[in-house]
Design a protein around this motif. Structure first.
Motif, PDB file in Angstrom:
ATOM      1  N   ILE A   1       0.853  -1.186   0.000  1.00 24.83           N
ATOM      2  CA  ILE A   1       0.000   0.000   0.000  1.00 24.83           C
ATOM      3  C   ILE A   1       0.888   1.235   0.000  1.00 24.83           C
ATOM      4  CG2 ILE A   1      -1.872  -1.154   1.232  1.00 24.83           C
ATOM      5  CD1 ILE A   1      -0.982   0.346   3.732  1.00 24.83           C
ATOM      6  N   LYS A   2       0.288   2.340  -0.406  1.00 27.94           N
ATOM      7  CA  LYS A   2       1.021   3.602  -0.458  1.00 27.94           C
ATOM      8  C   LYS A   2       0.405   4.561   0.552  1.00 27.94           C
ATOM      9  CE  LYS A   2       2.684   7.207  -3.591  1.00 27.94           C
ATOM     10  NZ  LYS A   2       4.067   7.079  -3.115  1.00 27.94           N
ATOM     11  N   VAL A   3       1.140   4.816   1.614  1.00 24.69           N
ATOM     12  CA  VAL A   3       0.697   5.745   2.647  1.00 24.69           C
ATOM     13  C   VAL A   3       1.077   7.162   2.237  1.00 24.69           C
ATOM     14  CG1 VAL A   3       1.062   6.464   5.028  1.00 24.69           C
ATOM     15  CG2 VAL A   3       0.805   4.038   4.486  1.00 24.69           C
ATOM     16  N   GLN A   4       0.128   8.079   2.393  1.00 25.16           N
ATOM     17  CA  GLN A   4       0.343   9.487   2.076  1.00 25.16           C
ATOM     18  C   GLN A   4       0.487  10.295   3.367  1.00 25.16           C
ATOM     19  OE1 GLN A   4       0.422  10.461  -1.222  1.00 25.16           O
ATOM     20  NE2 GLN A   4      -0.003   8.375  -1.892  1.00 25.16           N
ATOM     21  N   GLY A   5       1.087  11.491   3.239  1.00 32.29           N
ATOM     22  CA  GLY A   5       1.157  12.384   4.382  1.00 32.29           C
ATOM     23  C   GLY A   5       2.562  12.512   4.941  1.00 32.29           C
ATOM     24  N   THR A   6       2.641  13.068   6.139  1.00 34.49           N
ATOM     25  CA  THR A   6       3.938  13.431   6.713  1.00 34.49           C
ATOM     26  C   THR A   6       4.053  12.997   8.165  1.00 34.49           C
ATOM     27  OG1 THR A   6       3.100  15.597   7.421  1.00 34.49           O
ATOM     28  CG2 THR A   6       4.099  15.475   5.236  1.00 34.49           C
TER      29      THR A   6
ATOM     30  N   VAL B   1       6.172   5.489  13.323  1.00 44.36           N
ATOM     31  CA  VAL B   1       4.707   5.522  13.284  1.00 44.36           C
ATOM     32  C   VAL B   1       4.226   5.252  11.863  1.00 44.36           C
ATOM     33  CG1 VAL B   1       2.666   6.921  13.691  1.00 44.36           C
ATOM     34  CG2 VAL B   1       4.640   7.118  15.222  1.00 44.36           C
ATOM     35  N   ARG B   2       4.880   5.863  10.897  1.00 43.39           N
ATOM     36  CA  ARG B   2       4.524   5.615   9.503  1.00 43.39           C
ATOM     37  C   ARG B   2       4.731   4.143   9.149  1.00 43.39           C
ATOM     38  NH1 ARG B   2       4.771   9.586   5.263  1.00 43.39           N
ATOM     39  NH2 ARG B   2       4.289   8.604   3.258  1.00 43.39           N
ATOM     40  N   ASP B   3       5.840   3.564   9.608  1.00 44.77           N
ATOM     41  CA  ASP B   3       6.102   2.152   9.344  1.00 44.77           C
ATOM     42  C   ASP B   3       5.009   1.271   9.951  1.00 44.77           C
ATOM     43  OD1 ASP B   3       8.439   2.925   8.093  1.00 44.77           O
ATOM     44  OD2 ASP B   3       9.719   2.509   9.832  1.00 44.77           O
ATOM     45  N   GLU B   4       4.591   1.584  11.176  1.00 48.71           N
ATOM     46  CA  GLU B   4       3.552   0.795  11.838  1.00 48.71           C
ATOM     47  C   GLU B   4       2.217   0.943  11.115  1.00 48.71           C
ATOM     48  OE1 GLU B   4       2.661  -2.029  13.923  1.00 48.71           O
ATOM     49  OE2 GLU B   4       4.322  -1.070  14.991  1.00 48.71           O
ATOM     50  N   PHE B   5       1.885   2.152  10.722  1.00 49.47           N
ATOM     51  CA  PHE B   5       0.653   2.425   9.975  1.00 49.47           C
ATOM     52  C   PHE B   5       0.647   1.623   8.677  1.00 49.47           C
ATOM     53  CE2 PHE B   5      -1.916   5.506   7.312  1.00 49.47           C
ATOM     54  CZ  PHE B   5      -3.097   5.395   8.022  1.00 49.47           C
ATOM     55  N   THR B   6       1.752   1.613   7.982  1.00 48.98           N
ATOM     56  CA  THR B   6       1.859   0.882   6.720  1.00 48.98           C
ATOM     57  C   THR B   6       1.715  -0.613   6.940  1.00 48.98           C
ATOM     58  OG1 THR B   6       3.332   2.598   5.853  1.00 48.98           O
ATOM     59  CG2 THR B   6       3.316   0.482   4.712  1.00 48.98           C
ATOM     60  N   THR B   7       2.413  -1.139   7.937  1.00 53.11           N
ATOM     61  CA  THR B   7       2.393  -2.577   8.209  1.00 53.11           C
ATOM     62  C   THR B   7       1.000  -3.049   8.605  1.00 53.11           C
ATOM     63  OG1 THR B   7       4.699  -2.563   8.902  1.00 53.11           O
ATOM     64  CG2 THR B   7       3.346  -4.405   9.656  1.00 53.11           C
ATOM     65  N   MET B   8       0.357  -2.311   9.508  1.00 52.43           N
ATOM     66  CA  MET B   8      -0.948  -2.726   9.993  1.00 52.43           C
ATOM     67  C   MET B   8      -1.987  -2.715   8.883  1.00 52.43           C
ATOM     68  SD  MET B   8      -0.588  -3.533  13.165  1.00 52.43           S
ATOM     69  CE  MET B   8      -2.296  -3.576  13.699  1.00 52.43           C
TER      70      MET B   8
ATOM     71  N   ALA C   1      -9.790   2.386   3.916  1.00 50.77           N
ATOM     72  CA  ALA C   1      -9.257   3.745   3.995  1.00 50.77           C
ATOM     73  C   ALA C   1      -9.155   4.133   5.455  1.00 50.77           C
ATOM     74  CB  ALA C   1     -10.156   4.720   3.244  1.00 50.77           C
ATOM     75  N   ALA C   2      -8.133   4.909   5.784  1.00 55.08           N
ATOM     76  CA  ALA C   2      -7.928   5.331   7.173  1.00 55.08           C
ATOM     77  C   ALA C   2      -7.101   6.603   7.208  1.00 55.08           C
ATOM     78  CB  ALA C   2      -7.227   4.223   7.969  1.00 55.08           C
ATOM     79  N   GLN C   3      -7.213   7.318   8.317  1.00 57.31           N
ATOM     80  CA  GLN C   3      -6.429   8.531   8.566  1.00 57.31           C
ATOM     81  C   GLN C   3      -5.881   8.467   9.991  1.00 57.31           C
ATOM     82  OE1 GLN C   3      -9.787  11.126   8.215  1.00 57.31           O
ATOM     83  NE2 GLN C   3      -9.245  11.808   6.160  1.00 57.31           N
ATOM     84  N   LEU C   4      -4.687   9.004  10.185  1.00 60.01           N
ATOM     85  CA  LEU C   4      -4.049   9.028  11.498  1.00 60.01           C
ATOM     86  C   LEU C   4      -3.364  10.378  11.686  1.00 60.01           C
ATOM     87  CD1 LEU C   4      -2.948   7.630  14.104  1.00 60.01           C
ATOM     88  CD2 LEU C   4      -1.037   6.809  12.701  1.00 60.01           C
ATOM     89  N   VAL C   5      -3.705  11.069  12.781  1.00 57.84           N
ATOM     90  CA  VAL C   5      -3.124  12.384  13.077  1.00 57.84           C
ATOM     91  C   VAL C   5      -2.794  12.447  14.557  1.00 57.84           C
ATOM     92  CG1 VAL C   5      -3.525  14.885  13.112  1.00 57.84           C
ATOM     93  CG2 VAL C   5      -4.369  13.518  11.197  1.00 57.84           C
TER      94      VAL C   5
ATOM     95  N   LEU D   1      -0.708   1.502  17.002  1.00 60.52           N
ATOM     96  CA  LEU D   1      -0.486   2.863  16.522  1.00 60.52           C
ATOM     97  C   LEU D   1      -0.312   3.835  17.687  1.00 60.52           C
ATOM     98  CD1 LEU D   1      -3.095   2.974  13.615  1.00 60.52           C
ATOM     99  CD2 LEU D   1      -0.612   2.744  13.411  1.00 60.52           C
ATOM    100  N   VAL D   2      -1.178   3.720  18.691  1.00 57.07           N
ATOM    101  CA  VAL D   2      -1.065   4.589  19.860  1.00 57.07           C
ATOM    102  C   VAL D   2       0.263   4.366  20.567  1.00 57.07           C
ATOM    103  CG1 VAL D   2      -2.037   5.133  22.125  1.00 57.07           C
ATOM    104  CG2 VAL D   2      -3.562   4.757  20.185  1.00 57.07           C
ATOM    105  N   ARG D   3       0.646   3.107  20.712  1.00 59.30           N
ATOM    106  CA  ARG D   3       1.908   2.803  21.395  1.00 59.30           C
ATOM    107  C   ARG D   3       3.101   3.399  20.630  1.00 59.30           C
ATOM    108  NH1 ARG D   3       3.422  -0.707  25.311  1.00 59.30           N
ATOM    109  NH2 ARG D   3       1.389  -1.772  25.311  1.00 59.30           N
ATOM    110  N   ALA D   4       3.089   3.290  19.302  1.00 58.59           N
ATOM    111  CA  ALA D   4       4.193   3.814  18.504  1.00 58.59           C
ATOM    112  C   ALA D   4       4.322   5.327  18.664  1.00 58.59           C
ATOM    113  CB  ALA D   4       3.993   3.442  17.034  1.00 58.59           C
ATOM    114  N   ILE D   5       3.184   6.021  18.633  1.00 63.31           N
ATOM    115  CA  ILE D   5       3.215   7.486  18.785  1.00 63.31           C
ATOM    116  C   ILE D   5       3.643   7.865  20.189  1.00 63.31           C
ATOM    117  CG2 ILE D   5       1.799   9.581  18.788  1.00 63.31           C
ATOM    118  CD1 ILE D   5       0.140   8.315  16.551  1.00 63.31           C
ATOM    119  N   HIS D   6       3.098   7.181  21.193  1.00 61.52           N
ATOM    120  CA  HIS D   6       3.435   7.507  22.574  1.00 61.52           C
ATOM    121  C   HIS D   6       4.917   7.247  22.847  1.00 61.52           C
ATOM    122  CE1 HIS D   6       3.587   6.784  26.995  1.00 61.52           C
ATOM    123  NE2 HIS D   6       2.810   7.844  26.997  1.00 61.52           N
ATOM    124  N   THR D   7       5.441   6.151  22.311  1.00 64.08           N
ATOM    125  CA  THR D   7       6.857   5.847  22.497  1.00 64.08           C
ATOM    126  C   THR D   7       7.738   6.947  21.894  1.00 64.08           C
ATOM    127  OG1 THR D   7       6.452   3.466  22.515  1.00 64.08           O
ATOM    128  CG2 THR D   7       8.677   4.184  21.966  1.00 64.08           C
ATOM    129  N   ALA D   8       7.368   7.401  20.708  1.00 60.78           N
ATOM    130  CA  ALA D   8       8.134   8.472  20.078  1.00 60.78           C
ATOM    131  C   ALA D   8       8.033   9.770  20.871  1.00 60.78           C
ATOM    132  CB  ALA D   8       7.642   8.686  18.642  1.00 60.78           C
TER     133      ALA D   8
END
Length: 385
Positions: free
Chosen positions: A5-10, A18-25, A34-38, A374-381
């Motif tokens: 899949i191709k994840v868009q955004g920054t 976080v991007r890697d986890e989003f892509t993998t999941m 379709a999904a969004q993460l902010v 996803l939450v864990r990845a963001i919180h860890t960062a």
């Protein structure tokens, strides 16, 4: 089976994982998913990602009970202003609510899912589900299903209407009007309690659950349970039972924005609201003072939920996110999930504000299965930085 899949955004520096986890999941999801993460950390946006056909960062989805977070933010603002008092009886503001043995029930008990008015004996029509005033009128004379204050159970489709009627009686304004004026417009949020017709082209309908054969067999094996608290709370007990998957696909629901389940938002809208509420944005002070966040985040109902038949935890209105799902978050984190897979919260201790939406209804409904990672990845960062 996974797919490319191709994840868009920054993502900001330090949040690449976080991007890697989003892509993998999401590689494990269906091609039409379709999904969004902010996410924000201390008022700065650090994650803004999306994936899926016909989807970008501005796409709007139905967010089900994540709507309750916006409703409870309005209640918190009014309590902070002194326009409402949590320990006043609901009937002080709304005299008709005293009927059926509810005269002593307080606003604190109502918002903490403790008043026992989870639905109507004969159910609601689809028109009533879209109309908070209609639900409130039906529930004012309703005898509660347990003595207020003695237990708690999730008021899935009713709490927004009950809170909204209190707001209307106390201020002369609807909860939706106050949200628009005090929260959405000042911050330009893509989170609507009443979607304007002009924005309908940005809305994407909810896709139904894609259960595996094993999951579908499990669902099919569950016998109907008419008359139970769960059936009443989710409006499966009337002549026109509610199909949860289709709620946001109803134009009247989107247009009227019932405060329990009718919100339409992007992940940007969800996360930005919580960032503004707790951490402040663009140099502005947070909408909520620290003592207000602490009071609304303090656990008020914890233990066996009579409706959901499981261990649950609520503050004043908001779900206690750390206790419910993510024990690594700070105590007093406030937020709300939606049965369609959306999730939004703020952790005032780490300064993290999180918003997630998805289009496909998850099995079996509730927080998306990918949320925890996803939450864990963001919180860890965030904590690592």
């Amino acid at each position: 089976m996974t797919r490319e899949i191709k994840v868009q955004g920054t993502t900001a520096a330090g949040y690449e994982a976080v991007r890697d986890e989003f892509t993998t999941m999401l590689a494990q999801e269906k091609p039409d998913h379709a999904a969004q993460l902010v996410a924000y950390v201390k008022g700065k946006q650090v994650v803004d990602l999306w994936v899926g056909p016909d989807t970008d960062g501005d796409t709007l989805f139905g967010v089900y009970s994540s709507t309750k977070g916006a409703a409870h933010l309005v209640m918190a603002l009014l309590v902070q202003d002194g326009a409402l008092e949590l320990d006043r009886e609901v009937a002080h503001y709304w005299p008709e609510f005293a009927a059926g043995g509810k005269g002593d029930a307080t606003l604190r008990e109502l918002l903490s899912h403790r008043v026992g008015v989870v639905g109507a004996d004969t159910g609601f029509s689809p028109e009533e589900i879209a109309d908070d005033r209609a639900i409130a009128a039906r529930l004012a004379p309703q005898r509660p299903y347990w003595r207020p204050g003695t237990a708690f159970g999730y008021h899935a489709l009713s709490i927004g209407a009950l809170a909204g009627e209190v707001v209307l009686r106390a201020t002369g304004r609807t909860l939706q009007e106050l949200y628009e004026e005090r929260v959405r417009v000042p911050y330009g949020l893509d989170f609507y309690l009443g979607l304007p017709e002009a924005l309908e082209p940005r809305f994407r309908s909810v896709l139904p659950m894609m259960a595996s054969p094993e999951e579908r067999a499990f669902l099919d094996a569950q016998p109907p349970q008419p008359g139970t608290l769960n059936s009443i709370a989710f409006n499966r007990n009337g002549a026109q039972p509610t199909d949860l998957e289709s709620i946001p696909n109803s134009l009247p629901v989107r247009a009227q924005g019932p405060a329990s389940v009718g919100g339409v938002a992007s992940a940007r809208g969800l996360a930005t609201m919580y960032a503004a509420a707790v951490g402040g944005l663009d140099g502005r002070e947070p909408l909520l003072k620290a003592n207000t966040v602490a009071e609304f985040g303090q656990i008020h109902s914890n233990g066996y939920d009579l409706v959901l038949r499981a261990h649950k935890s609520f503050g004043v209105g908001f779900q206690n996110v750390a206790e419910a799902w993510y024990p690594f978050l700070g105590a007093g984190s406030i937020g709300h999930k939606g049965v369609g897979g959306s999730q939004a919260f703020a952790d005032p201790r780490s300064g993290l504000a999180y918003g997630y939406t998805r289009r496909r209804f998850p099995f079996p409904g509730g927080p998306a299965p990918e949320d925890e990672r996803l939450v864990r990845a963001i919180h860890t960062a965030a904590v690592g930085r």
